[in-house]
Design a protein around this motif. Structure first.
Motif, short mmCIF file in Angstrom:
data_model
loop_
_atom_site.label_atom_id
_atom_site.label_comp_id
_atom_site.label_asym_id
_atom_site.label_seq_id
_atom_site.Cartn_x
_atom_site.Cartn_y
_atom_site.Cartn_z
N GLY A 150 0.41 -1.47 -0.09
CA GLY A 150 0.25 -0.09 -0.28
C GLY A 150 0.51 1.84 0.06
O GLY A 150 0.13 2.21 -0.20
N GLN A 151 2.64 1.45 0.45
CA GLN A 151 2.61 2.63 0.14
C GLN A 151 4.19 1.79 -0.08
O GLN A 151 4.56 2.75 -1.03
N VAL A 152 4.97 0.67 -0.22
CA VAL A 152 6.28 0.56 -0.36
C VAL A 152 5.89 -0.96 -1.40
O VAL A 152 5.50 -1.82 -0.91
N GLU A 178 19.45 6.92 -2.36
CA GLU A 178 17.90 6.91 -2.83
C GLU A 178 18.15 7.64 -4.69
O GLU A 178 18.62 8.50 -4.78
N THR A 179 17.16 6.70 -5.37
CA THR A 179 16.72 7.16 -6.43
C THR A 179 14.82 8.07 -6.71
O THR A 179 14.30 7.42 -6.35
N LEU A 180 14.84 8.92 -7.51
CA LEU A 180 13.99 9.83 -7.85
C LEU A 180 13.50 9.15 -8.49
O LEU A 180 14.30 9.55 -9.70
N VAL A 181 11.99 8.52 -9.15
CA VAL A 181 12.16 7.25 -10.09
C VAL A 181 10.32 8.50 -10.53
O VAL A 181 9.63 8.88 -9.17
N THR A 182 10.31 9.12 -11.73
CA THR A 182 9.46 9.94 -11.51
C THR A 182 8.45 9.36 -13.07
O THR A 182 8.65 9.10 -13.82
N LEU A 183 7.17 8.67 -12.63
CA LEU A 183 6.05 8.55 -14.32
C LEU A 183 5.67 9.75 -15.22
O LEU A 183 5.62 10.47 -14.77
N ARG A 205 9.31 3.03 -2.59
CA ARG A 205 8.29 4.16 -1.64
C ARG A 205 7.83 5.04 -2.93
O ARG A 205 8.04 5.67 -3.35
N LYS A 206 5.70 5.08 -2.62
CA LYS A 206 5.34 6.24 -3.56
C LYS A 206 5.43 7.67 -2.35
O LYS A 206 4.45 7.91 -0.98
N THR A 207 5.48 8.25 -2.85
CA THR A 207 5.55 9.67 -2.58
C THR A 207 4.73 10.54 -2.95
O THR A 207 4.18 11.69 -2.43
N SER A 208 3.98 9.95 -4.67
CA SER A 208 2.52 10.84 -5.04
C SER A 208 1.94 9.67 -6.15
O SER A 208 2.91 9.00 -6.37
N PRO A 209 0.66 10.52 -7.03
CA PRO A 209 0.91 9.37 -7.64
C PRO A 209 1.87 9.46 -9.19
O PRO A 209 1.41 8.56 -9.94
N THR A 210 2.74 9.84 -9.37
CA THR A 210 3.34 9.75 -9.96
C THR A 210 4.99 9.54 -10.00
O THR A 210 5.67 9.77 -10.66
N THR A 211 5.24 9.92 -8.23
CA THR A 211 6.27 9.21 -8.00
C THR A 211 6.69 8.33 -6.66
O THR A 211 6.36 8.04 -6.32
N TYR A 212 8.26 8.08 -6.73
CA TYR A 212 8.73 7.21 -6.00
C TYR A 212 10.07 7.79 -5.32
O TYR A 212 11.05 7.88 -6.25
#
Length: 176
Positions: free
Chosen positions: A62-64, A103-108, A86-93
């Motif tokens: 639900g979060q990770v 850490e790496t920032l994943v952007t959708l 770890r999901k930080t917003s609808p379009t980022t982890y």
């Protein structure tokens, strides 16, 4: 051919391109929860190449998203890595892995995910730090294609292609 001369040039690519179904938006937890299979290829500028298979097991709480990657290289070497996204917003982890520095920032963005991260390839010796810049593309057929550029001192030194699918047969069929 005369027909094409009458059309505005901007319309030609639309008429000549094959019809394609549109890919849906990518979410890591939707694609990677459960078992996923992948085949990949690594090629370096010095001519070194390696092929590999990966079996991925993903759990979403639900979060990770915890994503265990079991690699098997064609020379018999095996390795296991575990991502935690770890999901930080609808379009980022924010993602971590045992060999990733920080850490790496994943952007959708629709069917595309992008992220970059540093890895120490020689943790028990003098550090050899390389940067991976990954682009994941969710295809309309439900497969996922990853292209990663590897650089050192800001210069490209290798490329990695990995193709993911929900079944091993499908992954084998689209191996790079």
């Amino acid at each position: 051919m005369r027909f094409f001369r009458l059309l505005p040039a901007a319309l030609l690519p639309l008429l000549l391109a094959p019809a394609q179904a549109e890919a849906r938006d990518l979410t890591l937890e939707e694609f990677f929860t459960g078992r996923t299979y992948a085949y990949g290829w690594f090629g370096a500028i010095n001519g070194t190449t390696r092929r590999f298979k990966v079996v991925l097991d993903g759990r979403w709480n639900g979060q990770v998203l915890t994503l265990r990657e079991a690699f098997e290289y064609e020379d018999g070497e095996k390795d296991v890595k575990t991502w935690r996204f770890r999901k930080t917003s609808p379009t980022t982890y924010l993602g971590t892995r045992e060999d990733v520095i920080g850490e790496t920032l994943v952007t959708l963005d629709g069917p595309i995910a992008t992220f970059a991260y540093d890895v120490n390839l020689t943790p028990k010796a003098e550090p050899t730090i390389v940067r991976f810049s990954d682009t994941l593309l969710l295809e309309a057929d439900g497969t996922l294609r990853n292209t990663a550029w590897v650089s050192r001192w800001h210069l490209p030194v290798a490329r990695v292609n990995v193709n993911f699918a929900r079944t091993e047969e499908c992954a084998r069929a689209i191996r790079p």
